[in-house]
Scaffold this active site. Sequence first.
Site, PDB file in Angstrom:
ATOM      1  N   ILE A  59       6.703  38.837  59.478  1.00  0.00           N
ATOM      2  CA  ILE A  59       6.806  37.396  59.722  1.00  0.00           C
ATOM      3  C   ILE A  59       7.033  37.096  61.202  1.00  0.00           C
ATOM      4  O   ILE A  59       6.768  35.977  61.671  1.00  0.00           O
ATOM      5  CB  ILE A  59       7.958  36.804  58.874  1.00  0.00           C
ATOM      6  N   LYS A  60       7.495  38.084  61.945  1.00  0.00           N
ATOM      7  CA  LYS A  60       7.819  37.863  63.349  1.00  0.00           C
ATOM      8  C   LYS A  60       6.592  37.550  64.207  1.00  0.00           C
ATOM      9  O   LYS A  60       6.730  37.053  65.327  1.00  0.00           O
ATOM     10  CB  LYS A  60       8.552  39.085  63.914  1.00  0.00           C
TER      11      LYS A  60
END
Length: 470
Positions: A59-60
């Site tokens: 998700i980063k």
Amino acid sequence: MIYGSNSALVYLPNLLLMYCKNILETIGNTPLVKLNKVVEGVNATVLAKVETFNPGNSIKDRMALKMIEDAEKSGKLKPGGTIIEGTSGNTGMGLAIAAIIKGYKCIFTTTDKQSKEKADALRAFGAEVIICPTNVEPEDPRSYYSVSARLGKEIPNSFYVNQYDNLSNRQAHYEQTGPEIWEQTEGKITHLIVGAGTGGTITGTGKFLKEKNPNIKVWGIDTYGSALKKYHETGVLDKNEIYPYVTEGIGEDFIPENYDFSVIDHFEKVTDKDAALMTREIVRKEGIWVGNSAGSAVAGLLQMKDKLKPTDVVVIIFHDHGSRYLAKIFNDEWMRAKGYFDKKGMTAADIVGSKKNVELITAGVNQTVGEALSIIHQNNFSQLPVTREGRIVGNITENHIYSELIKNPELKNKPVETIMEEAMPFMDIHTPVDTLSDTLCKQNQAVIVKDFKADRNYIITRQDMVDVLC
């Protein structure tokens, strides 16, 4: 396949091509997947937002690109510059991918707690990685926070990202992750569960969803050794709450500026062991290869399942990919060393599986005593099974050979059967560890374990038992 909003649409004669202009346009629009076996007993619909579909497998990627683009707009990041950040690995990966496309260099600091795979992956993308000690205060000049901040000041034409206090972090999730979840659930989401670290995902996503429906509950997952839960409940940063922990990707020993605690309804703490075991369960029961924080999130959900009802729709963020935890969570030896495997129910097969060298080496009855002694020395054994025509018929130990040779040095050239002792006990490979322990008494330094189905033999020594059980 869903493509980014900037994807190019190209018309050719009798052919329509749709493609992304670069890998950054594949960030986002990750799937929502229903969880089944791993959440049996949870009286609600549980959906996982599987962020491993991003190009950096986490998700980063979302906030990494947002922080870079905002820095470019503000003039903090200039052409040919160097991106500097302290990262547990995933943010660094997102930054490294964006840097390749946009032409920047990267220097990352990380902690010695993080898996080796994470640092290796960052280096594979051309980044310089500096490993810093975990068990120091954030203000300590050796901490990965302090080292990255210092480098940001010392290196010309550099941009220190500072994901913890950079509000573009949570803005990325306000603009992307929250709207995606709202649309994918058609506004039916009732609970959001997020493993909390920098605060960007839980705050940005939660803020958007609560603006759509204030009744949505936002639950953060914390770990023992982190200060977040206590701070949320009391407003006090209690240093007594902070101590070393194993779980990666969640928890903090300070309070990042990305947190807006008014968005979060509750924090639930999960042990390192429960997080690790559940991470493996998700893979084996759902076929979704996820990392440590996903295990924490599902374990936390199970701890809170009594708060849910059948009409609830729960969304859990699965932050990153399991490939970054091969040397840890998905390594049986590491799990045993940490004491995460329950010794109850273990069998001889578990001990055989933990041994690096499982091939059974033997000596034939017609080999000389000297040859048997050489085999023992070459392999650092203390004993050696003796075979006749493939069958184990005896045993010989280093101590016994020496005692016999002292009496009669000529025995060195005699067949080993002349001084071999009784064969070690044979046991089935499914024998419980408790029974093995009883058999490995003073009279038995080792046992032969037989896998009848595969027709293979293995040796288990007392030391093998100690290595696994202690």
